[in-house]
Design a protein around this motif. Structure first.
Motif, PDB file in Angstrom:
ATOM      1  N   LYS A 103       0.801  -1.222   0.000  1.00 62.11           N
ATOM      2  CA  LYS A 103       0.000   0.000   0.000  1.00 62.11           C
ATOM      3  C   LYS A 103       0.835   1.274   0.000  1.00 62.11           C
ATOM      4  O   LYS A 103       0.357   2.314  -0.429  1.00 62.11           O
ATOM      5  CB  LYS A 103      -0.958  -0.003   1.192  1.00 62.11           C
ATOM      6  CG  LYS A 103      -2.037  -1.036   1.076  1.00 62.11           C
ATOM      7  CD  LYS A 103      -2.963  -0.993   2.288  1.00 62.11           C
ATOM      8  CE  LYS A 103      -4.003  -2.091   2.195  1.00 62.11           C
ATOM      9  NZ  LYS A 103      -4.905  -2.050   3.361  1.00 62.11           N
TER      10      LYS A 103
ATOM     11  N   ASN B 237      -1.616   3.421  -2.348  1.00 61.13           N
ATOM     12  CA  ASN B 237      -2.762   3.935  -1.596  1.00 61.13           C
ATOM     13  C   ASN B 237      -2.432   5.299  -0.991  1.00 61.13           C
ATOM     14  O   ASN B 237      -1.556   5.407  -0.132  1.00 61.13           O
ATOM     15  CB  ASN B 237      -3.149   2.929  -0.500  1.00 61.13           C
ATOM     16  CG  ASN B 237      -4.375   3.340   0.267  1.00 61.13           C
ATOM     17  OD1 ASN B 237      -4.327   4.289   1.045  1.00 61.13           O
ATOM     18  ND2 ASN B 237      -5.457   2.615   0.069  1.00 61.13           N
ATOM     19  N   GLU B 238      -3.141   6.331  -1.452  1.00 60.51           N
ATOM     20  CA  GLU B 238      -2.877   7.709  -1.010  1.00 60.51           C
ATOM     21  C   GLU B 238      -2.964   7.858   0.511  1.00 60.51           C
ATOM     22  O   GLU B 238      -2.085   8.467   1.129  1.00 60.51           O
ATOM     23  CB  GLU B 238      -3.867   8.679  -1.666  1.00 60.51           C
ATOM     24  CG  GLU B 238      -3.683   8.839  -3.148  1.00 60.51           C
ATOM     25  CD  GLU B 238      -2.436   9.629  -3.503  1.00 60.51           C
ATOM     26  OE1 GLU B 238      -2.027  10.524  -2.754  1.00 60.51           O
ATOM     27  OE2 GLU B 238      -1.862   9.323  -4.564  1.00 60.51           O
ATOM     28  N   ASN B 239      -4.017   7.332   1.127  1.00 58.94           N
ATOM     29  CA  ASN B 239      -4.183   7.477   2.580  1.00 58.94           C
ATOM     30  C   ASN B 239      -3.089   6.756   3.345  1.00 58.94           C
ATOM     31  O   ASN B 239      -2.539   7.284   4.311  1.00 58.94           O
ATOM     32  CB  ASN B 239      -5.559   6.976   3.027  1.00 58.94           C
ATOM     33  CG  ASN B 239      -6.673   7.894   2.588  1.00 58.94           C
ATOM     34  OD1 ASN B 239      -6.480   9.103   2.462  1.00 58.94           O
ATOM     35  ND2 ASN B 239      -7.844   7.325   2.335  1.00 58.94           N
ATOM     36  N   PHE B 240      -2.766   5.561   2.913  1.00 56.54           N
ATOM     37  CA  PHE B 240      -1.706   4.794   3.567  1.00 56.54           C
ATOM     38  C   PHE B 240      -0.376   5.524   3.449  1.00 56.54           C
ATOM     39  O   PHE B 240       0.359   5.663   4.424  1.00 56.54           O
ATOM     40  CB  PHE B 240      -1.612   3.384   2.954  1.00 56.54           C
ATOM     41  CG  PHE B 240      -0.733   2.457   3.730  1.00 56.54           C
ATOM     42  CD1 PHE B 240      -1.256   1.701   4.766  1.00 56.54           C
ATOM     43  CD2 PHE B 240       0.608   2.324   3.420  1.00 56.54           C
ATOM     44  CE1 PHE B 240      -0.436   0.829   5.492  1.00 56.54           C
ATOM     45  CE2 PHE B 240       1.431   1.469   4.135  1.00 56.54           C
ATOM     46  CZ  PHE B 240       0.907   0.717   5.172  1.00 56.54           C
TER      47      PHE B 240
ATOM     48  N   HIS C 101       0.145   8.732   2.881  1.00 59.87           N
ATOM     49  CA  HIS C 101       0.108   9.987   3.645  1.00 59.87           C
ATOM     50  C   HIS C 101       0.376   9.741   5.132  1.00 59.87           C
ATOM     51  O   HIS C 101       1.041  10.545   5.793  1.00 59.87           O
ATOM     52  CB  HIS C 101      -1.250  10.677   3.460  1.00 59.87           C
ATOM     53  CG  HIS C 101      -1.402  11.921   4.251  1.00 59.87           C
ATOM     54  ND1 HIS C 101      -0.765  13.104   3.913  1.00 59.87           N
ATOM     55  CD2 HIS C 101      -2.089  12.172   5.389  1.00 59.87           C
ATOM     56  CE1 HIS C 101      -1.058  14.021   4.809  1.00 59.87           C
ATOM     57  NE2 HIS C 101      -1.867  13.485   5.710  1.00 59.87           N
ATOM     58  N   ASN C 102      -0.122   8.629   5.653  1.00 60.96           N
ATOM     59  CA  ASN C 102       0.047   8.315   7.075  1.00 60.96           C
ATOM     60  C   ASN C 102       1.330   7.539   7.379  1.00 60.96           C
ATOM     61  O   ASN C 102       1.577   7.192   8.530  1.00 60.96           O
ATOM     62  CB  ASN C 102      -1.170   7.531   7.579  1.00 60.96           C
ATOM     63  CG  ASN C 102      -2.409   8.393   7.601  1.00 60.96           C
ATOM     64  OD1 ASN C 102      -2.378   9.536   8.044  1.00 60.96           O
ATOM     65  ND2 ASN C 102      -3.509   7.863   7.087  1.00 60.96           N
ATOM     66  N   SER C 103       2.134   7.295   6.358  1.00 66.22           N
ATOM     67  CA  SER C 103       3.391   6.562   6.562  1.00 66.22           C
ATOM     68  C   SER C 103       4.502   7.514   7.017  1.00 66.22           C
ATOM     69  O   SER C 103       4.308   8.728   7.069  1.00 66.22           O
ATOM     70  CB  SER C 103       3.824   5.894   5.244  1.00 66.22           C
ATOM     71  OG  SER C 103       4.305   6.872   4.327  1.00 66.22           O
TER      72      SER C 103
ATOM     73  N   GLY D 163       5.051  10.254   4.406  1.00 60.46           N
ATOM     74  CA  GLY D 163       4.045  11.287   4.204  1.00 60.46           C
ATOM     75  C   GLY D 163       3.463  11.313   2.802  1.00 60.46           C
ATOM     76  O   GLY D 163       2.762  12.243   2.419  1.00 60.46           O
ATOM     77  N   GLU D 164       3.754  10.292   2.008  1.00 56.85           N
ATOM     78  CA  GLU D 164       3.268  10.207   0.629  1.00 56.85           C
ATOM     79  C   GLU D 164       3.443   8.783   0.126  1.00 56.85           C
ATOM     80  O   GLU D 164       4.176   7.993   0.717  1.00 56.85           O
ATOM     81  CB  GLU D 164       4.073  11.146  -0.279  1.00 56.85           C
ATOM     82  CG  GLU D 164       5.548  10.763  -0.354  1.00 56.85           C
ATOM     83  CD  GLU D 164       6.389  11.698  -1.229  1.00 56.85           C
ATOM     84  OE1 GLU D 164       5.814  12.458  -2.020  1.00 56.85           O
ATOM     85  OE2 GLU D 164       7.622  11.647  -1.105  1.00 56.85           O
ATOM     86  N   THR D 165       2.755   8.452  -0.976  1.00 53.11           N
ATOM     87  CA  THR D 165       3.035   7.182  -1.633  1.00 53.11           C
ATOM     88  C   THR D 165       4.407   7.303  -2.293  1.00 53.11           C
ATOM     89  O   THR D 165       4.817   8.394  -2.693  1.00 53.11           O
ATOM     90  CB  THR D 165       1.966   6.847  -2.699  1.00 53.11           C
ATOM     91  OG1 THR D 165       1.830   7.944  -3.589  1.00 53.11           O
ATOM     92  CG2 THR D 165       0.633   6.510  -2.072  1.00 53.11           C
TER      93      THR D 165
END
Length: 118
Positions: free
Chosen positions: A26, A30-33, A35-37, A40-42
Motif C-alpha cells: 500500500k 494507496n494515497e491514505n496509507f 500519507h500516514n506513513s 508522508g506520501e506514496t
C-alpha cells in the motif's frame, strides 16, 4: 565515460507496475496509507525505478545480460512526479549509476561484466 540521464515516474505508472509485478504494498499505491506513513506520501517501487532506467538506456539490447553481476543499494525512498537524475560512470569492467532526487543520492546501481558464465 560519464553521462547524465533523467527519468520521472508518476503514480499511474506505479499502479501499473503494481499490477504487473504483483507487489501491492500500500505504500506504493494507496494515497491514505502513504500519507500516514513515515514518508508522508506514496512512494515509487524501487525496482520500478531501476527497470524504467534500464529500459531508457536500452540496457538489454546493448549488453550481454547473461554475463553480469548487478548490485543495487536503495539508500532513500523515491517520490512520484519528481525528477530522478542519474549519473553514470562506465568502463570496460562495468558501470556505476548514481540516482539522485532533490539533490539527495537515493540509489546506487553497480553492474559488473563477468568473464565467465556460471
Amino acid at each position: 565515460m560519464k553521462e547524465k540521464i533523467n527519468i520521472k515516474l508518476n503514480k499511474k505508472s506505479g499502479l501499473k507496475y503494481s499490477l504487473i509485478s504483483g507487489d501491492k504494498n500500500k505504500i506504493h499505491i494507496n494515497e491514505n496509507f502513504g500519507h500516514n506513513s513515515i514518508y508522508g506520501e506514496t512512494i515509487c517501487h524501487g525496482t520500478n525505478v531501476i527497470i524504467e532506467f534500464l529500459k531508457k538506456i536500452n540496457f538489454e539490447k546493448n549488453n550481454d545480460v547473461d554475463n553480469l553481476n548487478i548490485n543495487i543499494n536503495f539508500l532513500k525512498h523515491t517520490s512520484y512526479n519528481q525528477l530522478i537524475e542519474i549519473e553514470s560512470s562506465i568502463n570496460t569492467k562495468g558501470s556505476v549509476y548514481r540516482f539522485y532526487q532533490n539533490n539527495k543520492k537515493i540509489i546506487i546501481l553497480k553492474v559488473k561484466f563477468c568473464n565467465n558464465h556460471i
